[in-house]
Design a protein around this motif. Structure first.
Motif, PDB file in Angstrom:
ATOM      1  N   ARG A  37      30.427  42.219  38.755  1.00  0.00           N
ATOM      2  CA  ARG A  37      29.366  41.957  39.752  1.00  0.00           C
ATOM      3  C   ARG A  37      29.994  41.712  41.130  1.00  0.00           C
ATOM      4  NH1 ARG A  37      27.761  38.498  43.525  1.00  0.00           N
ATOM      5  NH2 ARG A  37      28.317  36.716  42.231  1.00  0.00           N
ATOM      6  N   ASP A  38      30.595  40.551  41.345  1.00  0.00           N
ATOM      7  CA  ASP A  38      31.184  40.286  42.668  1.00  0.00           C
ATOM      8  C   ASP A  38      32.381  41.204  42.897  1.00  0.00           C
ATOM      9  OD1 ASP A  38      30.857  38.953  44.999  1.00  0.00           O
ATOM     10  OD2 ASP A  38      31.378  36.968  44.271  1.00  0.00           O
ATOM     11  N   LEU A  76      22.936  38.340  37.457  1.00  0.00           N
ATOM     12  CA  LEU A  76      22.612  37.632  38.694  1.00  0.00           C
ATOM     13  C   LEU A  76      21.149  37.917  39.030  1.00  0.00           C
ATOM     14  CD1 LEU A  76      23.899  35.998  41.086  1.00  0.00           C
ATOM     15  CD2 LEU A  76      24.162  38.174  42.271  1.00  0.00           C
ATOM     16  N   HIS A 129      21.568  33.926  36.100  1.00  0.00           N
ATOM     17  CA  HIS A 129      22.275  33.256  37.191  1.00  0.00           C
ATOM     18  C   HIS A 129      21.453  33.401  38.474  1.00  0.00           C
ATOM     19  CE1 HIS A 129      26.115  33.383  39.967  1.00  0.00           C
ATOM     20  NE2 HIS A 129      25.308  32.374  40.258  1.00  0.00           N
ATOM     21  N   PHE A 174      20.507  32.447  42.379  1.00  0.00           N
ATOM     22  CA  PHE A 174      21.200  31.924  43.562  1.00  0.00           C
ATOM     23  C   PHE A 174      20.269  31.856  44.757  1.00  0.00           C
ATOM     24  CE2 PHE A 174      21.989  35.513  46.473  1.00  0.00           C
ATOM     25  CZ  PHE A 174      21.645  36.581  45.673  1.00  0.00           C
ATOM     26  N   SER A 179      23.192  28.772  41.564  1.00  0.00           N
ATOM     27  CA  SER A 179      24.246  28.756  42.590  1.00  0.00           C
ATOM     28  C   SER A 179      23.659  28.432  43.946  1.00  0.00           C
ATOM     29  CB  SER A 179      24.895  30.141  42.715  1.00  0.00           C
ATOM     30  OG  SER A 179      25.821  30.340  41.706  1.00  0.00           O
ATOM     31  N   GLU A 200      24.212  29.233  47.291  1.00  0.00           N
ATOM     32  CA  GLU A 200      25.040  30.160  48.069  1.00  0.00           C
ATOM     33  C   GLU A 200      25.517  29.470  49.353  1.00  0.00           C
ATOM     34  OE1 GLU A 200      23.148  33.707  49.538  1.00  0.00           O
ATOM     35  OE2 GLU A 200      25.056  34.752  49.784  1.00  0.00           O
ATOM     36  N   ASN A 256      26.653  25.986  40.252  1.00  0.00           N
ATOM     37  CA  ASN A 256      27.814  26.657  40.838  1.00  0.00           C
ATOM     38  C   ASN A 256      27.837  26.432  42.347  1.00  0.00           C
ATOM     39  OD1 ASN A 256      30.026  28.446  40.939  1.00  0.00           O
ATOM     40  ND2 ASN A 256      28.663  30.141  41.470  1.00  0.00           N
ATOM     41  N   PRO A 263      29.541  27.969  45.367  1.00  0.00           N
ATOM     42  CA  PRO A 263      30.417  28.978  45.957  1.00  0.00           C
ATOM     43  C   PRO A 263      30.931  28.613  47.345  1.00  0.00           C
ATOM     44  CG  PRO A 263      28.336  29.952  45.226  1.00  0.00           C
ATOM     45  CD  PRO A 263      28.165  28.465  45.196  1.00  0.00           C
ATOM     46  N   THR A 311      31.337  30.805  49.690  1.00  0.00           N
ATOM     47  CA  THR A 311      30.935  32.206  49.879  1.00  0.00           C
ATOM     48  C   THR A 311      31.768  32.933  50.926  1.00  0.00           C
ATOM     49  OG1 THR A 311      28.722  31.530  49.252  1.00  0.00           O
ATOM     50  CG2 THR A 311      28.890  33.626  50.421  1.00  0.00           C
ATOM     51  N   HIS A 362      33.349  28.726  42.718  1.00  0.00           N
ATOM     52  CA  HIS A 362      33.336  30.188  42.930  1.00  0.00           C
ATOM     53  C   HIS A 362      33.921  30.390  44.326  1.00  0.00           C
ATOM     54  CE1 HIS A 362      31.082  34.222  42.923  1.00  0.00           C
ATOM     55  NE2 HIS A 362      31.451  34.080  44.192  1.00  0.00           N
ATOM     56  N   HIS A 412      35.947  32.382  47.376  1.00  0.00           N
ATOM     57  CA  HIS A 412      36.394  33.648  47.976  1.00  0.00           C
ATOM     58  C   HIS A 412      37.718  33.400  48.686  1.00  0.00           C
ATOM     59  CE1 HIS A 412      33.238  36.592  47.098  1.00  0.00           C
ATOM     60  NE2 HIS A 412      32.527  35.498  46.826  1.00  0.00           N
ATOM     61  N   TYR A 461      21.348  42.522  47.994  1.00  0.00           N
ATOM     62  CA  TYR A 461      20.788  41.179  47.886  1.00  0.00           C
ATOM     63  C   TYR A 461      21.116  40.353  49.098  1.00  0.00           C
ATOM     64  CZ  TYR A 461      25.291  39.260  46.578  1.00  0.00           C
ATOM     65  OH  TYR A 461      26.595  38.863  46.575  1.00  0.00           O
TER      66      TYR A 461
HETATM   67  O1  KIV Z   1      29.832  34.207  46.935  1.00  0.00           O
HETATM   68  C1  KIV Z   1      28.700  33.900  46.576  1.00  0.00           C
HETATM   69  O2  KIV Z   1      28.034  33.039  47.158  1.00  0.00           O
HETATM   70  C2  KIV Z   1      28.152  34.593  45.419  1.00  0.00           C
HETATM   71  C3  KIV Z   1      26.879  34.059  44.844  1.00  0.00           C
HETATM   72  C4  KIV Z   1      25.861  35.130  44.702  1.00  0.00           C
HETATM   73  C5  KIV Z   1      27.153  33.362  43.566  1.00  0.00           C
HETATM   74  O3  KIV Z   1      28.736  35.521  44.923  1.00  0.00           O
END
Ligand code: KIV
Ligand code: ZN
Length: 521
Positions: free
Chosen positions: A14-15, A74, A98, A100, A140, A142, A168, A170, A172, A201, A203, A517
């Protein structure tokens, strides 16, 4: 403090797939999901059901085939998304929805155009609805790591009340540093306690995704969201293999936190990494921790000397910990029988049906005649070629290439489509150009070659070539990847292009714009 099992939530499909050029077709996603299951991943985020027909179908197929891992879709906090997620998961043995919704001031004001109380109300309404269809709900926030901590506590408690089991948080945009993520999780843990699992989560925009996740774990998070090879948008996501090997290698540190552990079978890491990079065409950088080509090689004489005297002078993990085989392993010779061959394939972790085994055995015999030394990697290459995830609409029957010093290049080939043989030839500016042109004439299609890479499967002048092509056949902005392996680089090129064409045939069914999204709700 909560229990000591760290839940590994993999979002490669997914991500990770949001990484530019990393899109995978359904069969490839199923193959990755089955390997993630073998790896011991607890939760597989298989896609975002409402985003496209292709995502819906792959979640559905993965749900049918995966037996032990939880399958997750998601979903935005939108009724139609929740219904799509529920439908896509109907065959899953264990499923998770899931949800968000953004919680940071900047996202709420500019993207959602909603006040915090409206966001809270929408989150609760959506969780309550999703809970009717699925017991395992993850929520989540976000952009949690740029959100007000007071609001995060309020929405977390509301989400738990409505039935969310995992919360969760994130990072982001990959903005935070480790101690900051630690503080956020520590604060949230004070109110959430063990009424829900806290999840991180992260990045990797500032290169902190793994450290941030580890700090989150130290302060009470019991789920880590990650991807194989750290794949993901921009600078990617937290790399699964790094988090898992940190927990395993630094057990001494984590005993202070209750002896944290995962369900991951680390010997499957290397194979999983290779599968994902083969399918996406994105190779980890050579110096990438754990799975980079150089992660275990010692160039300097001093290091080599130290390793020979006592391995632990310079090595904190062994290659075999992550399933790297000894390259020097000579597999079998041309006189090896079928039983020994079957035994070797099983040692490599494959249980193949007898017809598949026979086909690979025949190819192995041919290879033994052509190549002095056959390594484990050669066998794996034969298996992956035979075990194609996509239906073979086109197959290459024969190819002939000629080049001359006056600069003319010509390729002639035969390709089978639905049992009918087609032949054609073409001139080109170089051998690769002539081969690709000939294939396009014979298959009646045009494509734009976006990338072309060759690497050798093993060492040695007589090593097989592994060619990767990335092609945009429909000029649709949805390129496909193809692979071909052969002792002859040009033949491998033709196989790779035909493989990409087969992928494209499969993908055509699902071509169409993906709903982004990122438009918000
Ligand atoms: O990075 C993010 O916020 C996401 C959410 C959709 C979980 O990938
Ligand atoms: Zn993300």
């Amino acid at each position: 403090m909560q229990n000591n099992k760290i839940i590994i939530f993999d979002t490669t499909l997914r991500d990770g797939e949001q990484s530019p050029g990393a899109s995978m077709n359904i069969e490839e996603k199923v193959a990755v999901a089955l390997q993630l299951e073998r790896l011991g991943v607890d939760v597989i985020e298989a896609g975002f059901a409402a985003s496209s027909e292709g995502d819906f179908e792959s979640i559905s197929q993965i749900s049918k085939q995966v037996k032990t891992s939880t399958i997750c879709s998601l979903s935005r906090c939108v009724e139609s998304d929740i219904l799509r997620a529920k439908d896509s998961l109907q065959y899953a043995k264990k499923s998770r929805i899931h949800l968000f919704l953004a919680t940071s001031p900047i996202h709420m004001e500019y993207k959602l155009k909603k006040k915090p109380n409206e966001v809270l109300e929408l989150a609760i309404r959506s969780i309550t609805m999703a809970k009717e269809f699925c017991d395992d709900i993850q929520f989540s926030c976000e952009d949690a790591c740029r959100s007000d901590i007071g609001f995060l506590k309020e929405i977390s408690l509301g989400a738990i009340e409505a039935g969310a089991k995992t919360l969760n948080m994130p990072d982001t945009v990959g903005y935070r540093l480790p101690h900051e993520i630690g503080n956020i999780i520590e604060e949230l843990y004070k109110v959430v306690q063990d009424r829900a699992i806290l999840s991180v989560h992260c990045h990797n925009d500032l290169g902190q995704a793994v450290s941030n996740s580890i700090y989150g774990i130290m302060k009470g998070a019991r789920q880590v969201e990650c991807t194989i090879n750290g794949l993901g948008e921009r600078a990617g996501n937290c790399a699964l293999e790094e988090v898992v090997m940190i927990l395993k290698t630094r057990k001494d540190i984590f005993t202070q936190y209750g002896g944290l552990d995962t369900n991951i079978h680390t010997k499957e890491i290397y194979r999983t990494s290779n599968l994902v990079s083969d399918i996406t065409g994105i190779r980890p950088q050579p110096n990438k921790a754990i799975v980079g080509k150089n992660a275990f090689s010692h160039e300097s004489g001093i290091h080599q000397d130290g390793i020979l005297k006592h391995r632990e002078t310079y090595e904190i993990m062994t290659p075999s910990d992550i399933g790297i085989m000894n390259n020097e392993n000579l597999v079998l010779g041309k006189h090896s029988g079928r039983a020994a061959f079957k035994d070797k394939i099983e040692q490599l972790g494959y249980q193949l049906e007898s017809s598949m085994l026979n086909q690979i055995f025949e190819k192995f015999k041919i290879l033994c005649d052509q190549k002095k030394v056959v390594y484990d990697e050669d066998l794996l290459a034969l298996i992956s070629e035979q075990n194609s995830y996509i239906p073979q609409v086109f197959t290459l029957e024969s190819i002939q290439c000629s080049t001359s010093s006056n600069g003319s290049h010509v390729a002639a080939l035969s390709v089978k489509r639905d049992n009918e043989l087609f032949n054609d030839c073409a001139l080109g500016n170089g051998s690769v150009d002539s081969i690709l042109r000939a294939i396009e004439r014979v298959c009646n299609i045009g494509g734009k070659l976006l990338d072309y890479k060759v690497e050798s499967v093993t060492r040695g002048k007589d090593a097989m070539a592994n060619v990767m092509v990335k092609v945009d056949f429909a000029e649709s902005g949805s390129p496909v990847i193809g692979h071909g392996k052969d002792l002859d680089t040009l033949h491998a090129t033709a196989k790779a292009y035909i493989n990409a064409l087969n992928s494209f045939e499969r993908m055509k069914k699902f071509l169409g714009p993906k709903n982004s999204y990122k438009q918000g709700v």
